[in-house]
Write an enzyme that holds these catalytic residues in place. Structure first.
Site, PDB file in Angstrom:
ATOM      1  N   GLY A 662       0.822  -1.200   0.000  1.00 33.00           N
ATOM      2  CA  GLY A 662       0.000   0.000   0.000  1.00 33.00           C
ATOM      3  C   GLY A 662       0.850   1.240   0.000  1.00 33.00           C
ATOM      4  O   GLY A 662       2.052   1.195  -0.282  1.00 33.00           O
ATOM      5  N   ASP A 777     -10.323   6.615  10.697  1.00 29.07           N
ATOM      6  CA  ASP A 777     -10.319   5.904   9.412  1.00 29.07           C
ATOM      7  C   ASP A 777     -10.963   4.522   9.571  1.00 29.07           C
ATOM      8  O   ASP A 777     -10.419   3.513   9.112  1.00 29.07           O
ATOM      9  CB  ASP A 777      -8.894   5.774   8.879  1.00 29.07           C
ATOM     10  CG  ASP A 777      -8.857   5.442   7.388  1.00 29.07           C
ATOM     11  OD1 ASP A 777      -9.872   5.713   6.693  1.00 29.07           O
ATOM     12  OD2 ASP A 777      -7.840   4.909   6.917  1.00 29.07           O
TER      13      ASP A 777
END
Length: 983
Positions: A662, A777
């Site tokens: 990522g 998040d």
């Protein structure tokens, strides 16, 4: 608009003499008579050189700026900081400075950028005292009075930008002294009088933009000596006399545009046919007589406009350039036939010979020989001549317009000619054309000032754009649509952006004809970012526009910047912020260096020795600090791994051990020496944190202990590496199991259990962590499942500490912070106000609950999950969106779960339940379910005390805890730990 991206101001920058004194003191303390002796020499030199200096900016220029302000009227108070501090180091609005090469120890004004600030008043003669200036920009204000002749003293000036004001009077002869001038823009003012012959001395000028004034007299033939002149725009003035034939000698001229002047009774010089580089010749409505010269020898002529003169004779039969797109010869006295060569022009968009005395036939080859694609068009206007018939086919292809109204051919009864004889709208300025949305995204998806990027490859991408009002002053075409994509490529390339970052919102033809546009520039999509340009990027882009640093295009011609609209966080980019740039400390160093320039080479050697000694000491101190920091982090249960241990666990980070990648870096499945399986998140070089931040994050994570939070096992901070070691979650992310690719769909009871575990993890962060934490998040890819399908919240990279009590003992209700998170999960109130609260996490978790119920993503094909479920709920069709893959379920429990999820996603934070209430309702929901048995009920109750319980035993709930995990569709940019477990 200020554009201060070249400076690093300091609010209290001392003069060079102070810096030299501090250096001398430090040298004395080093107890080295060699160092001290050399520095005494340097100090003496500095004292002699800058001893009389009282400020940083040249005092002459400081005084001039203050006088300039006095002559201006500033109703919006844009120049209010011009009375505060030093112009260069205090970042006066619109004042950009640099270190002078004069070695005089002063900073000097390089640019005065005062674009579109609603300024009125007059230009002060004191401008001439800014003798090192390169850009003078007062565009689009309301200034009156004349152009001061003193500007001619600024021989360094490159851009003189005064267009869009109400300046009057004549052009000063002294402007001819600007030997470095590249561009003079005084268009759209009220300037009168002649063009001074002294302008022939502007050897470096490329752009003469003086249109839309009242300039009169003869165009000086001396201007034909200008070797670099590219664009000569003098349309809409009161020029008279004749067109200088000597202009054919201009070696670089691309555009000659002098429409709407008064060259009455004169002719177009034959020599203009020799302009080998000319792209555009526009002499509309100038009173010209005589024949049209042969222009067929101009190889790249793309635009010819001789409309509304008194030209006579025939149209030259020779074929014009294959590049020609526009030919307008209308409203003249031309006779003869229409040349057959007009049918051989492959790029023609517009041909108008209306209102002449042409006779004979019209050949249909002009339109039938052209093959047009869907974006191209051809407009042929033959109105009001003496044309008698059409030879060839009378079929008009799509995208072609042919008008023969007012000719004898339209007097016949032939019905096939009706399409040629309708009235034609002569208005070339065809109004605004809006770009159409190509997405299905709801406009309410992005709270102001965020907007949906229509051109982004990421669906429903919300970001804050830069909005630019922009105009092409002399484009080389009549129809923009076929060149829209080419323009996007040209401008985005000039701005060093991806083409999808540029969106043309509107474009419209204005008088000239000129093409005005509204553009939006969007940042690149980066997951978990604020989706805004950073400050340096805003400044870089604006500098490209305001400095005219975007390369010219032959097709699109010269452009002009009309306005920047800076929304949200961009609004303060050009305010007098501290510490952003480079001129404060840089200027100070420059002044000192200038002062000691005459010192001996020995001083350089001594400085090098000093630097090496200090670097050694700093390195040793850094090592010591790191050792102390790590020693501080000797916390039970969190291990400081060595690099070799991490390499061994992953077989030297072999690709076979990699389970994901990522924005943070790569994630590996590792096996420690004791056989324990772990997930190792290894930061890539570009995402390394500072030492302090990295250790602080570890210290934070080490204090989080809850069965519904992923546990941190250890870290590695060695050999330039940063790695975090977590417990391995063998069943991957919740999102993986909600995907249509999942082979074993989750039952409803297991979904409720996962929801309850996730809520408990978040409740712990809000109420029991010390200090409390807002996750910021929460999403389905950040909820991981272990081998027993216990939900654990992960990825605290965006987490923020909750507010702490103030001195008075009050606890603020929110944390003010830059918006970060994932589209579709973001609390609209947080998005709008930047105020992060515990209810922001409640909203995000509510979206996860809706995912559990429907199996859908938060945003799918432009549709927002919260709005879709709300709509189905209100219309009574809610069960149509429930995920069919979870099999049978109790409808009353689903309704209660749905009701809770929608309350969590309420737009008003005060209407959302607290996380404690969410947990309570989920516990009650679990107890209502038919699948609930004694063992699971006990789990729910005892979990409050933090006791470990066994997993559910029902085969209907956990069918296969060792699922093969497909990570190809996983969202890894957030740094979530994806997992693969062999069968």
């Amino acid at each position: 608009m200020a554009n201060n991206h070249h400076h690093h101001p300091s609010s209290a920058t001392p003069p060079p003499i102070s810096a030299a004194f501090r250096m001398a003191t430090w040298m004395y303390q080093s107890k080295s008579w060699v160092y001290s002796s050399v520095l005494v020499l340097c100090l003496c030199f500095s004292l002699l050189h800058v001893g009389a200096q009282n400020g940083i900016t040249d005092p002459v220029e400081v005084s001039a700026l203050r006088e300039i302000k006095k002559s201006l009227i500033d109703p919006n108070k844009n120049l209010s900081n011009w009375n505060q501090g030093d112009p260069c180091t205090a970042n006066w609005t619109g004042v950009l400075c640099f270190n002078s090469t004069l070695n005089d120890g002063y900073l000097h004004v390089r640019e005065l950028q005062l674009l579109n600030m609603n300024l009125s008043g007059a230009l002060s003669p004191q401008l001439g005292r800014l003798s090192n200036m390169e850009i003078l920009d007062f565009m689009w204000n309301d200034l009156t009075g004349s152009i001061p002749k003193e500007i001619g003293n600024i021989t360094s000036l490159k851009l003189l930008l005064l267009n869009g004001n109400k300046l009057s009077g004549s052009l000063p002869e002294e402007l001819g002294n600007l030997s470095n001038l590249d561009r003079i823009q005084i268009d759209e003012n009220r300037i009168s009088g002649p063009i001074p012959k002294s302008f022939a001395n502007l050897d470096k000028v490329k752009h003469f933009h003086m249109n839309n004034n009242s300039i009169s007299g003869q165009i000086p033939s001396e201007l034909s000596k200008l070797p670099e002149l590219v664009h000569f725009l003098l349309d809409n003035n009161n020029l008279s006399g004749y067109l200088p034939p000597e202009f054919s000698e201009l070696p670089s001229l691309l555009i000659l545009q002098v429409d709407n002047n008064h060259f009455d009774g004169t002719t177009i010089p034959e020599t203009y046919g020799n302009m080998s580089k000319l792209l555009k010749l526009s002499l509309r409505n100038c009173g010209l007589q005589g024949p049209i010269p042969d222009l067929s020898r101009i190889p790249k002529l793309g635009y010819l406009d001789l409309k509304s003169n008194q030209l006579n004779g025939t149209i030259p039969p020779d074929k014009l350039s294959d590049e020609i797109k526009t030919i307008d010869l209308s409203n003249n006295n031309l006779t003869g036939s229409i040349p057959s060569s007009f049918s051989e022009l492959p790029q023609l968009q517009k041909l108008s010979v209306a209102n002449n005395s042409l006779n004979g036939s019209v050949s249909s080859n002009i339109w039938t020989d052209r093959t047009l694609n869907s974006t191209e068009s051809l407009k042929l206007d033959f109105q009001n001549n003496r044309l008698t018939d059409i030879t060839g086919s009378t079929n008009i292809p799509q995208n072609v317009t042919v008008s023969l109204r007012g000719n004898p051919v339209c007097d016949s009864d032939n019905t096939s000619l009706v399409q040629f004889c309708r009235p034609e709208n002569e208005d070339e300025n065809n109004g605004t054309v809006l770009t159409n949305s190509t997405t299905n995204c709801p406009t309410a998806l992005c709270p102001y000032p965020y907007e949906i990027s229509e051109t982004s490859p990421v669906n429903c991408f919300c970001a804050i754009p830069l909005i630019v009002d922009y105009r092409l002053k002399s484009p080389g075409f009549s129809d923009f649509v076929p060149y829209k994509s080419e323009f996007e490529g040209y401008l985005s390339s000039g701005l060093v952006l991806h083409q999808y970052q540029l969106e043309i919102v509107t474009f419209a033809w204005e008088k000239g004809p000129r093409l005005r546009m509204t553009l939006k520039l969007f940042p690149v999509y980066v997951e978990n970012s604020t989706h805004t340009f950073n400050t340096s990027e805003v400044r870089r882009i604006t500098n490209l526009f305001t400095g005219w640093n975007i390369p010219d295009s032959e097709l699109f011609g010269p452009y002009e910047l009309i306005k920047f609209t800076l929304l949200g966080p961009y609004a303060n980019v050009f305010s007098s912020s501290k510490g952003e740039s480079g001129i404060g400390k840089g200027a100070l160093v420059g002044a000192i260096v200038g002062g000691i320039a005459g010192a001996t080479a020995l001083s350089a050697i001594v400085s090098l020795l000093i630097l090496r000694m200090r670097m050694k000491r700093n390195y040793q101190a850094t090592v010591k600090r790191r050792q102390m920091s790590k020693a501080f982090l000797k916390i039970d249960g969190v291990k400081d791994f060595s690099y070799s241990e991490m390499a061994s666990a992953t077989n030297d980070f072999d690709s076979s051990a990699q389970v994901g990648q990522g924005g943070y870096g790569k994630v590996y499945r590792g096996i420690l020496a004791d056989g324990k399986v772990v997930a190792i998140k290894r930061a890539q070089e570009g995402s390394l944190q500072g030492e302090k931040e990295f250790l602080t994050e570890i210290e934070l994570l080490s204090r989080l202990h809850h069965r519904n939070l992923v546990s941190l096992i250890g870290f590695c901070d060695e050999e330039g590496e940063q790695m975090l070691v977590y417990e391995f979650m063998s069943n991957g992310t919740l999102r993986d199991h909600l995907s249509a690719k999942s082979k074993e769909p989750l039952s409803f009871s297991l979904r409720v259990r996962i929801a309850l575990g996730s809520a408990k993890g978040i409740l712990y962060l809000h109420t029991e962590a010390n200090p409390p934490i807002f996750h910021r998040d929460i999403k389905a890819t950040n909820i991981l499942l272990d081998s027993k399908f216990t939900a654990k919240v992960a990825d605290f990279g965006l987490s923020r500490l909750a507010p702490v009590p103030e001195i008075e003992g009050n606890v603020p209700a929110h944390v003010s912070t830059v918006v970060k998170g994932t589209p579709g999960y973001l609390d609209p109130e947080y998005f709008l106000t930047h105020k992060l609260t515990d209810k922001s996490d409640v909203y995000s978790l509510g979206v996860v609950f809706l995912e559990l119920l429907t199996g859908m993503h938060p945003i799918t094909h432009g549709k927002n999950l919260v709005r879709e479920v709300n709509s189905a709920f209100q219309s009574g069709t809610i069960f149509s969106v429930i995920d069919e893959r979870m099999g049978s379920y109790p409808s009353d429990c689903v309704e209660k779960f749905l009701s809770l999820a929608l309350k969590c996603c309420h737009d008003d934070p005060d209407s959302r339940p607290s996380m404690a209430e969410v947990v309570r309702q989920l516990e009650n929901l679990w107890l209502m379910m038919p699948e609930s048995n004694t063992k699971l009920t006990e789990e729910v109750i005892t979990a409050k005390a933090g006791k470990e319980v066994s997993p559910p035993s029902s085969s209907s709930e956990v069918k296969n805890p060792y699922l093969s995990l497909d990570i190809s569709g996983s969202n890894l940019d957030s740094g979530v730990i994806p997992t693969i477990v062999p069968r």
